[in-house]
Motif scaffolding. Structure first.
Motif, mmCIF file in Angstrom:
data_model
loop_
_atom_site.group_PDB
_atom_site.id
_atom_site.type_symbol
_atom_site.label_atom_id
_atom_site.label_comp_id
_atom_site.label_asym_id
_atom_site.label_seq_id
_atom_site.Cartn_x
_atom_site.Cartn_y
_atom_site.Cartn_z
ATOM 1 N N SER B 1 24.866 25.143 32.603
ATOM 2 C CA SER B 1 26.051 24.291 32.634
ATOM 3 C C SER B 1 26.991 24.768 33.744
ATOM 4 N N GLN B 2 27.864 23.863 34.151
ATOM 5 C CA GLN B 2 28.768 24.182 35.247
ATOM 6 C C GLN B 2 30.076 24.770 34.720
ATOM 7 N N THR B 3 30.596 25.721 35.437
ATOM 8 C CA THR B 3 31.904 26.277 35.091
ATOM 9 C C THR B 3 32.725 26.420 36.358
ATOM 10 N N ILE B 4 34.021 26.365 36.189
ATOM 11 C CA ILE B 4 34.926 26.496 37.326
ATOM 12 C C ILE B 4 35.969 27.548 36.995
ATOM 13 N N HIS B 5 36.190 28.436 37.930
ATOM 14 C CA HIS B 5 37.090 29.561 37.724
ATOM 15 C C HIS B 5 38.236 29.498 38.725
ATOM 16 N N GLN B 6 39.397 29.907 38.261
ATOM 17 C CA GLN B 6 40.543 30.025 39.152
ATOM 18 C C GLN B 6 41.239 31.348 38.865
ATOM 19 N N TRP B 7 41.755 31.939 39.907
ATOM 20 C CA TRP B 7 42.591 33.121 39.710
ATOM 21 C C TRP B 7 43.573 33.274 40.862
ATOM 22 N N PRO B 8 44.726 33.900 40.574
ATOM 23 C CA PRO B 8 45.083 34.412 39.250
ATOM 24 C C PRO B 8 45.530 33.284 38.316
ATOM 25 N N ALA B 9 45.747 33.605 37.062
ATOM 26 C CA ALA B 9 46.205 32.614 36.090
ATOM 27 C C ALA B 9 47.695 32.332 36.267
ATOM 28 N N THR B 10 48.448 33.363 36.556
ATOM 29 C CA THR B 10 49.884 33.215 36.813
ATOM 30 C C THR B 10 50.260 34.078 37.996
ATOM 31 N N LEU B 11 51.301 33.647 38.697
ATOM 32 C CA LEU B 11 51.725 34.369 39.891
ATOM 33 C C LEU B 11 53.209 34.130 40.114
ATOM 34 N N VAL B 12 53.937 35.204 40.368
ATOM 35 C CA VAL B 12 55.353 35.100 40.717
ATOM 36 C C VAL B 12 55.513 35.716 42.102
ATOM 37 N N GLN B 13 55.998 34.923 43.035
ATOM 38 C CA GLN B 13 56.086 35.375 44.416
ATOM 39 C C GLN B 13 57.471 35.092 44.977
ATOM 40 N N PRO B 14 57.969 35.950 45.871
ATOM 41 C CA PRO B 14 59.261 35.660 46.511
ATOM 42 C C PRO B 14 59.108 34.631 47.619
ATOM 43 N N VAL B 15 60.195 33.925 47.884
ATOM 44 C CA VAL B 15 60.216 32.977 49.004
ATOM 45 C C VAL B 15 59.850 33.707 50.289
ATOM 46 N N GLY B 16 59.015 33.066 51.093
ATOM 47 C CA GLY B 16 58.637 33.638 52.367
ATOM 48 C C GLY B 16 57.393 34.500 52.321
ATOM 49 N N SER B 17 56.883 34.765 51.135
ATOM 50 C CA SER B 17 55.678 35.598 51.025
ATOM 51 C C SER B 17 54.428 34.723 51.189
#
Lengths: 112, 113
Positions: B1-17
């Motif tokens: 069966s097919q699966t799809i992965h994404q990472w990271p699950a959550t991300l907090v980044q500063p403006v300009g990064s």
């Protein structure tokens, strides 16, 4: 410009109620209309409709498409708390870009 | 069966990064791949789609870019994040001739501060 409009935007019902969610569209090169259920993360596929007047059914959920009036409805009977989610309608444009165009979604909350 | 992965699950980044979100699909070959963004209380907006390695189509002008270095890998990037880039990013795939049946990954919630 292609657009998909869902109504209502949010809905609160009690367990056992029946709900009807609406989706109207204006899309060139219509190919199909899809319904998704989105709980906390990824939308999960419910139905794909391509022909008018043919009801698709899965358990307590059913959906039908009217290509003349350009709308679809999603019915949920005997709602349960597990039906609480965002319901997304999307229409596939089979033109040059061939993309899914999503509505804003209907947020359904089913209270015990 | 097919699966799809994404990472990271959550991300907090500063403006300009900078930003790099990754999506991989298993169990299928030569899929169509898509990046969507979902702002709070809004539907999904298609950002990019790809029909093959190195082939990227952009749907909306923005400071984001996408790349597909391998058949089943799709990357969303930015050199400098803006506050307006905050949102829920979803990757999706479809079979080559079934553009309309798309299957979504678990998503990445990005907050830009």
């Amino acid at each position: 410009e292609d657009k998909v409009v869902q109504s209502p935007l949010s809905l609160v019902v009690h367990e056992g109620d029946t709900v009807t969610l609406n989706c109207s569209y204006e899309v060139t090169n219509f190919r199909s209309l899809l319904w998704y259920k989105q709980e906390k993360k990824a939308p999960t596929f419910l139905f794909m409709l391509t022909s008018s007047g043919i009801e698709k059914k899965s358990g307590r959920l059913s959906s039908i498409l009217d290509k003349k009036e350009l709308f679809s409805i999603l019915n949920i009977t005997a709602t349960q708390t597990g039906d609480s989610a965002i319901y997304l309608c999307a229409v596939f444009n089979s033109g040059n870009t061939g993309k899914l165009i999503f509505g804003q979604g209907t947020t359904l909350q089913v209270k015990p | 069966s097919q699966t799809i992965h994404q990472w990271p699950a959550t991300l907090v980044q500063p403006v300009g990064s900078p930003l790099s979100l990754e999506c991989t699909v298993e169990g299928t070959s030569n899929p169509n791949l898509y990046w969507y963004r979902q702002a709070a209380g809004r539907g999904l907006q298609l950002l990019f789609y790809s029909v093959g390695i190195g082939q990227i189509s952009s749907e909306v002008p923005q400071n984001l870019s996408a790349s597909r270095p391998q058949d089943r890998q799709f990357i969303l990037s930015s050199k400098k994040l803006l506050l307006s880039d905050s949102g829920f990013y979803l990757c999706a795939w479809s079979k080559k001739r079934s553009y309309n049946e798309q299957f979504f990954g678990p998503g990445t919630r990005l907050t830009v501060l």
